[in-house]
Each structure stands twice: as structure tokens, then as C-alpha cells.
Write an enzyme that holds these catalytic residues in place. Structure first.
Site, PDB file in Angstrom:
ATOM      1  N   TYR A   1     -21.315 -53.982  34.192  1.00 32.25           N
ATOM      2  CA  TYR A   1     -22.170 -54.125  33.001  1.00 32.25           C
ATOM      3  C   TYR A   1     -22.166 -52.799  32.224  1.00 32.25           C
ATOM      4  CZ  TYR A   1     -26.582 -54.920  30.437  1.00 32.25           C
ATOM      5  OH  TYR A   1     -27.554 -55.052  29.470  1.00 32.25           O
TER       6      TYR A   1
ATOM      7  N   ASN B   1     -35.379 -49.910  31.283  1.00 35.43           N
ATOM      8  CA  ASN B   1     -35.673 -51.234  31.876  1.00 35.43           C
ATOM      9  C   ASN B   1     -36.832 -51.874  31.101  1.00 35.43           C
ATOM     10  OD1 ASN B   1     -33.966 -50.089  33.852  1.00 35.43           O
ATOM     11  ND2 ASN B   1     -34.974 -51.207  35.484  1.00 35.43           N
TER      12      ASN B   1
ATOM     13  N   HIS C   1     -34.735 -59.161  36.950  1.00 34.51           N
ATOM     14  CA  HIS C   1     -35.043 -57.756  37.222  1.00 34.51           C
ATOM     15  C   HIS C   1     -36.300 -57.671  38.083  1.00 34.51           C
ATOM     16  CE1 HIS C   1     -32.470 -57.206  33.613  1.00 34.51           C
ATOM     17  NE2 HIS C   1     -32.050 -56.175  34.316  1.00 34.51           N
TER      18      HIS C   1
ATOM     19  N   SER D   1     -27.937 -50.122  27.507  1.00 36.74           N
ATOM     20  CA  SER D   1     -28.867 -50.063  28.644  1.00 36.74           C
ATOM     21  C   SER D   1     -28.810 -48.670  29.259  1.00 36.74           C
ATOM     22  CB  SER D   1     -28.433 -51.096  29.674  1.00 36.74           C
ATOM     23  OG  SER D   1     -28.946 -50.791  30.943  1.00 36.74           O
ATOM     24  N   SER D   2     -29.895 -48.288  29.937  1.00 37.76           N
ATOM     25  CA  SER D   2     -29.919 -46.969  30.571  1.00 37.76           C
ATOM     26  C   SER D   2     -28.930 -46.859  31.744  1.00 37.76           C
ATOM     27  CB  SER D   2     -31.336 -46.640  31.063  1.00 37.76           C
ATOM     28  OG  SER D   2     -31.775 -47.613  31.979  1.00 37.76           O
ATOM     29  N   CYS D   3     -28.360 -47.997  32.178  1.00 36.55           N
ATOM     30  CA  CYS D   3     -27.408 -47.921  33.298  1.00 36.55           C
ATOM     31  C   CYS D   3     -26.043 -47.390  32.873  1.00 36.55           C
ATOM     32  CB  CYS D   3     -27.278 -49.260  34.002  1.00 36.55           C
ATOM     33  SG  CYS D   3     -26.402 -50.475  33.032  1.00 36.55           S
TER      34      CYS D   3
ATOM     35  N   ASP E   1     -31.006 -50.484  46.894  1.00 36.66           N
ATOM     36  CA  ASP E   1     -31.960 -49.714  46.087  1.00 36.66           C
ATOM     37  C   ASP E   1     -31.419 -49.478  44.672  1.00 36.66           C
ATOM     38  OD1 ASP E   1     -34.152 -49.354  47.680  1.00 36.66           O
ATOM     39  OD2 ASP E   1     -33.603 -47.331  48.355  1.00 36.66           O
TER      40      ASP E   1
ATOM     41  N   LYS F   1     -21.075 -51.955  28.321  1.00 34.30           N
ATOM     42  CA  LYS F   1     -22.008 -51.381  27.343  1.00 34.30           C
ATOM     43  C   LYS F   1     -21.481 -50.043  26.792  1.00 34.30           C
ATOM     44  CE  LYS F   1     -25.048 -54.576  27.050  1.00 34.30           C
ATOM     45  NZ  LYS F   1     -25.227 -55.254  25.751  1.00 34.30           N
TER      46      LYS F   1
HETATM   47  O1  GFB Z   1     -34.717 -54.296  38.162  1.00 35.12           O
HETATM   48  P1  GFB Z   1     -33.618 -54.233  39.128  1.00 35.12           P
HETATM   49  O2  GFB Z   1     -33.048 -55.556  39.586  1.00 35.12           O
HETATM   50  O3  GFB Z   1     -32.401 -53.408  38.582  1.00 35.12           O
HETATM   51  O4  GFB Z   1     -34.114 -53.463  40.464  1.00 35.12           O
HETATM   52  P2  GFB Z   1     -31.956 -51.874  38.359  1.00 35.12           P
HETATM   53  C1  GFB Z   1     -34.791 -52.243  40.397  1.00 35.12           C
HETATM   54  C2  GFB Z   1     -35.245 -51.842  41.788  1.00 35.12           C
HETATM   55  O5  GFB Z   1     -36.251 -52.755  42.235  1.00 35.12           O
HETATM   56  C3  GFB Z   1     -34.155 -51.857  42.858  1.00 35.12           C
HETATM   57  C4  GFB Z   1     -35.973 -53.169  43.562  1.00 35.12           C
HETATM   58  O6  GFB Z   1     -34.341 -50.745  43.711  1.00 35.12           O
HETATM   59  C5  GFB Z   1     -34.445 -53.158  43.607  1.00 35.12           C
HETATM   60  O7  GFB Z   1     -33.978 -53.157  44.963  1.00 35.12           O
HETATM   61  N1  GFB Z   1     -36.584 -54.480  43.828  1.00 35.12           N
HETATM   62  C6  GFB Z   1     -37.621 -54.683  44.720  1.00 35.12           C
HETATM   63  C7  GFB Z   1     -36.259 -55.660  43.302  1.00 35.12           C
HETATM   64  N2  GFB Z   1     -37.907 -55.985  44.785  1.00 35.12           N
HETATM   65  C8  GFB Z   1     -37.085 -56.631  43.902  1.00 35.12           C
HETATM   66  C9  GFB Z   1     -36.931 -58.002  43.539  1.00 35.12           C
HETATM   67  O8  GFB Z   1     -37.600 -58.897  44.039  1.00 35.12           O
HETATM   68  N3  GFB Z   1     -35.985 -58.256  42.572  1.00 35.12           N
HETATM   69  C10 GFB Z   1     -35.219 -57.288  41.995  1.00 35.12           C
HETATM   70  N4  GFB Z   1     -34.338 -57.620  41.044  1.00 35.12           N
HETATM   71  N5  GFB Z   1     -35.334 -55.978  42.357  1.00 35.12           N
HETATM   72  C11 GFB Z   1     -30.512 -53.095  36.608  1.00 35.12           C
HETATM   73  C12 GFB Z   1     -29.041 -53.153  36.383  1.00 35.12           C
HETATM   74  O9  GFB Z   1     -30.641 -52.109  37.565  1.00 35.12           O
HETATM   75  O10 GFB Z   1     -31.258 -52.655  35.486  1.00 35.12           O
HETATM   76  C13 GFB Z   1     -28.658 -53.702  35.068  1.00 35.12           C
HETATM   77  O11 GFB Z   1     -28.433 -53.844  37.470  1.00 35.12           O
HETATM   78  C14 GFB Z   1     -29.507 -53.175  33.943  1.00 35.12           C
HETATM   79  O12 GFB Z   1     -27.315 -53.432  34.838  1.00 35.12           O
HETATM   80  C15 GFB Z   1     -30.962 -53.220  34.263  1.00 35.12           C
HETATM   81  O13 GFB Z   1     -29.133 -51.862  33.608  1.00 35.12           O
HETATM   82  C16 GFB Z   1     -31.839 -52.611  33.193  1.00 35.12           C
HETATM   83  O14 GFB Z   1     -32.932 -51.096  37.551  1.00 35.12           O
HETATM   84  O15 GFB Z   1     -31.574 -51.259  39.661  1.00 35.12           O
END
Ligand code: GFB
Length: 313
Positions: A137, A166, A180, A108-110, A270, A141
Site C-alpha cells: 500500500y 490514521n 483498522h 497515508s502516514s505509512c 504489532d 501511495k
Molecule cells: O489500525 P491498524 O490495523 O493498522 O493497527 P496500522 C494498528 C495497531 O492496532 C496494530 C493493533 O498494532 C494492531 O496489531 N490492533 C489491536 C488491532 N487490536 C486490533 C484489532 O482488533 N484490529 C486491528 N486492525 N488492529 C495501517 C496500515 O497500519 O494503517 C495501512 O496497514 C494504513 O496501510 C493505515 O497506513 C492507516 O496503523 O498498523
């Protein structure tokens, strides 16, 4: 690797990326082997080794993982670390013992530092501290990448790894607590439209930038790597295009057909401010993505509408 006549074990075939790889492999002249959690718990060393020794696949794609969005990562660190370490260690070592010809591990890109230079090249790995919400995570990875490199170095195994950005698409997780952002916004906007609400909630500030790839594009890139890449370095798989969470939320409204307000919930994290990958290594191998973000969201929304009842059941 020439896939003709090969037996390929696709671990994690029911997930979003795994199911996209399954669809993609249907157009290759190969046999795809799958297991369910009931057949083989991939965290169980004995079960994985017994299955692999018996099946003796020619190739293995490690698409199985415990995955989730920012909140799930932040609140279940033990599960994200343990499950992913066990799954990859069992599969990679068992593949070595069963003399699997080629293995493709998905990360993953994280894995990159929170404040890595953008766009992030493969050599940014381990150059700085990780984003705290998903470091568990990410550590798992990174260990998977290092296992592939170690088995290559010590035993000459053709084990490679790919780091997708993502992703979104069919068979994604649409649960609002663990998903996500993209599927979460899809459900929220859809529900707001159906309920006749005036607004819907977006976590965080809306300012973070993310790069999104349609899962079927990613699957196509993974098969391309399986066929054409045998190097030590992991390979970034991205589109090269980034979008703010606010802009994503607005695009979602356009696709779903909702013209209410966005309300930002600042109590939610964020995460990483920006996460754009440099995918020039992959582009240099003659591969590029085909599906634009809005087009991919529209296809996924149609899939969601067709499957919403079974998702809620
Ligand atoms: O996709 P996401 O959960 O993960 O969140 P990451 C990306 C951004 O979207 C964050 C915002 O800034 C969240 O605060 N966001 C806004 C939301 N509304 C929402 C919502 O309703 N749900 C969610 N989930 N986010 C993940 C990693 O990071 O990406 C994993 O935690 C993995 O390890 C994955 O690498 C690809 O992009 O921040």
C-alpha cells in the site's frame, strides 16, 4: 484556489474520508461531482478517461483507494498494490489530459520508513525501509505522490498531495478482519458489553503508538489545502498527539461503558512501533484540528449505534 462556482470531482465520496469531504464541501459554494463503482470502475483506464473528458471538472480530489487495517494489508498485497496504482494513475493522467486546474491526492502516514525519526517530517520519505505489513500500500501511495510531482515538473500541473495520519469516523469499515484498530475495538467492546463478556481481545502487544484524527477534521484540512496550498512537497495531516493501543482500548471501554479485561493476542502483528507525524507545515498554513480523541470516539460510537443494523445487513 477559489472554490466558488467550481465543479469538483470527489472520487471516493462514499468512503469514510470521502464522505467527510462531501459534508465539508456542502458549506462551500461549489458543485460536487461523484461517481459510483457501477458508473465508473476507477481501475479501468478507458472508463476513467472517457468520464473525465466528458465531465471536465475544475478540480479533482482523489479520496478513492483500497484501504484496510494491518491484517488486510498483510494478506492481500497484490490487491493493495494493483488497485491503488491503477486508481491513482488513471485519475491523475486523465486529470492532466482534461486540463483539470487543481488535483489533491490522498496518501497515508505509512509511506514513511518503519523506523523513521519521530515525529516524521515530510522529508523523511524514502530515507529507509518500509514497514513490511503495509509496504505494498505504501509503495502505491508513494507512486501517487511522485506522479503529482512529475506532472507538476513536466507539465506545470497544480497537483498536490496530503498524507493523513490514521483516521476514524462515520462510514468507516467495521468488519473485524479488514478494518483498522479503532473501529475494530469499538465493535469488540460493544459486543462484549452486549454479550455480558468478562474480557475482549486486542491484537498484538498493545505497545504500538498511533496518532488518530477524526475524519471531519481531516476533511477540513484537505479543503484548506485545496484552497491555500500549491507546493511540490506532500503535506502531513495529523493531530500531533499519539496514544498507545492499550490506552486506546481503555478509552474505548470508557466511551462504550464496559469494565472487563483486555486480553492481548500476541499471534497478531504489532506493525510499526510508532507513527507520529510532524504537521508543522500544515500548522504554518493556519490550520489546526478541533476534535479531541475521546470526543471523536463518542461521536463515532453514536453513529455506529445508529447504523449498526444496516452495517450488519
Ligand atoms: O489500525 P491498524 O490495523 O493498522 O493497527 P496500522 C494498528 C495497531 O492496532 C496494530 C493493533 O498494532 C494492531 O496489531 N490492533 C489491536 C488491532 N487490536 C486490533 C484489532 O482488533 N484490529 C486491528 N486492525 N488492529 C495501517 C496500515 O497500519 O494503517 C495501512 O496497514 C494504513 O496501510 C493505515 O497506513 C492507516 O496503523 O498498523
Amino acid at each position: 484556489m477559489d472554490l466558488v462556482g467550481k465543479r469538483i470531482y470527489l472520487a471516493g465520496h462514499a468512503g469514510m474520508v470521502g464522505s467527510a469531504v462531501h459534508r465539508r464541501l456542502a458549506s462551500e459554494d461549489c458543485e460536487v461531482l461523484t461517481t459510483t463503482r457501477g458508473d465508473v470502475d476507477l481501475r479501468d483506464q478507458k472508463a476513467v478517461h472517457a468520464w473525465m473528458a466528458d465531465a471536465k471538472p475544475d478540480a479533482l480530489i482523489v479520496a478513492a483507494a483500497k484501504v484496510g487495517g494491518i491484517l488486510a494489508n498483510d494478506t492481500q498485497p497484490a490487491d493493495f498494490l494493483y488497485d491503488n496504482l491503477m486508481i491513482e494513475a488513471n485519475l491523475i493522467h486523465a486529470a492532466f489530459e482534461a486540463q483539470v486546474e487543481k488535483l489533491l491526492f490522498l496518501g497515508s502516514s505509512c509511506i514513511y520508513p518503519k523506523l523513521a525519526d519521530q515525529p516524521m517530517r515530510e522529508d523523511a520519505l524514502l530515507t529507509g525501509p518500509l514497514e513490511p505489513t503495509n509496504e505494498w500500500y505504501a509503495i502505491a501511495k508513494i507512486a501517487g505522490i511522485k506522479m503529482c510531482q512529475a506532472y507538476r515538473k513536466q507539465h506545470g500541473c497544480d497537483f498536490i498531495s496530503a498524507m493523513p495520519t490514521n483516521m476514524y469516523g462515520f462510514n468507516d469499515n467495521f468488519d473485524l478482519q479488514s478494518s483498522h484498530v479503532l473501529p475494530a475495538l469499538m465493535v469488540k467492546v460493544h459486543n462484549a458489553k452486549v454479550n455480558g463478556d468478562k474480557s475482549y481481545e486486542v491484537w498484538g502487544s498493545g505497545a504500538p503508538l498511533r496518532e488518530f484524527m477524526y475524519a471531519d477534521d481531516c476533511a477540513d484540512a484537505l479543503v484548506h489545502l485545496l484552497q491555500h496550498y500549491s507546493g511540490e512537497s506532500h503535506v502531513n495531516v495529523g493531530t500531533g498527539e499519539e496514544v498507545s493501543i492499550r490506552a486506546l482500548a481503555e478509552t474505548m471501554c470508557e466511551v462504550v461503558g464496559f469494565d472487563g479485561e483486555l486480553v492481548f493476542d500476541a499471534s497478531k502483528p504489532d506493525g510499526t512501533p510508532r507513527k507520529l507525524m510532524d504537521s508543522s507545515l500544515l500548522r504554518g498554513m493556519g490550520w489546526s484540528p478541533k476534535v479531541q480523541l475521546k470526543q471523536g470516539i463518542a461521536r463515532t460510537y453514536q453513529w455506529y449505534l445508529d447504523n449498526a443494523d444496516s452495517l450488519r445487513a
